[in-house]
Design a protein around this motif. Sequence first.
Motif, short mmCIF file in Angstrom:
data_model
loop_
_atom_site.label_atom_id
_atom_site.label_comp_id
_atom_site.label_asym_id
_atom_site.label_seq_id
_atom_site.Cartn_x
_atom_site.Cartn_y
_atom_site.Cartn_z
N GLU A 1 0.70 -1.54 -0.02
CA GLU A 1 0.07 0.00 -0.02
C GLU A 1 0.86 1.31 0.03
O GLU A 1 2.09 1.28 0.32
CB GLU A 1 -1.07 0.12 1.15
CG GLU A 1 -1.92 -1.06 1.00
CD GLU A 1 -2.78 -1.06 0.19
OE1 GLU A 1 -3.15 -0.26 -0.43
OE2 GLU A 1 -3.20 -2.51 -0.20
N VAL A 2 0.37 2.22 -0.47
CA VAL A 2 0.75 3.72 -0.44
C VAL A 2 1.77 3.90 0.90
O VAL A 2 0.93 3.75 2.17
CB VAL A 2 -0.22 4.77 -0.70
CG1 VAL A 2 0.34 6.17 -0.80
CG2 VAL A 2 -0.75 4.47 -2.00
N GLY A 3 2.91 4.57 0.80
CA GLY A 3 3.69 4.74 1.96
C GLY A 3 4.59 3.63 2.36
O GLY A 3 5.41 3.79 3.51
N GLU A 4 4.27 2.44 2.28
CA GLU A 4 5.15 1.29 2.54
C GLU A 4 6.67 1.33 1.96
O GLU A 4 6.53 1.76 0.86
CB GLU A 4 4.30 -0.13 2.13
CG GLU A 4 3.15 -0.45 3.24
CD GLU A 4 2.71 -2.04 2.88
OE1 GLU A 4 3.87 -2.82 2.93
OE2 GLU A 4 2.03 -2.07 2.46
N GLU A 5 7.38 0.78 2.81
CA GLU A 5 8.71 0.76 2.03
C GLU A 5 8.92 -0.79 1.60
O GLU A 5 8.46 -1.68 2.38
CB GLU A 5 9.79 1.10 3.23
CG GLU A 5 10.03 2.56 3.46
CD GLU A 5 11.15 2.89 4.37
OE1 GLU A 5 12.05 1.76 4.65
OE2 GLU A 5 11.37 3.74 4.66
N VAL A 6 9.35 -0.77 0.39
CA VAL A 6 9.69 -2.28 -0.29
C VAL A 6 11.13 -2.20 -0.58
O VAL A 6 11.85 -1.08 -0.96
CB VAL A 6 8.92 -2.30 -1.43
CG1 VAL A 6 7.18 -2.48 -1.11
CG2 VAL A 6 8.98 -1.14 -2.37
N ASP A 7 11.80 -3.51 -0.74
CA ASP A 7 13.11 -3.71 -1.50
C ASP A 7 13.04 -3.71 -2.84
O ASP A 7 12.17 -4.87 -3.30
CB ASP A 7 13.73 -4.84 -0.70
CG ASP A 7 13.70 -4.33 0.95
OD1 ASP A 7 14.48 -3.29 1.34
OD2 ASP A 7 13.67 -5.35 1.74
#
Length: 143
Positions: A125-131
């Motif tokens: 979702e919007v705002g999450e940090e991903v690798d």
Amino acid sequence: MEIDAWVWWLVGATGLGIGLVVTAMPELGMLAVGAVAASVTAGIFGGDAVFQVLVFVVVSSALIAVVRPIANRHRAQRPQYATGVDALKGKQAVVLERVDGSGGRIKLAGEVWSARALDTGRTFEVGEEVDVVEIEGATAIVM
């Protein structure tokens, strides 16, 4: 007219040098140096054919035994720093538009990228940090 042995060794060295340029095989360059050493041996010391061939074999073999492993070690080393898309792998990004198995948008290294989830069943979702695990064209694959 008889041609001296040292001239034949230089002709051989030239042929090996041409082969080096055409094939990019560094071993041919080492053999060419061996032929030059044999030419010097023939020109300065005279020496019989057996001694000249022995110089050629010893010098060429020594170069191949010493230089080749060093060259292979340098060729096998990875670059000290990654550039381009390789530098983005492993970086963290922030989700701008929902990312799932079919698409989405992230902010990666100050730029907006299209992205999709590595696991098609996963949603970010919007705002999450991903690798970032991979870059395929202009799409970042994230998890």
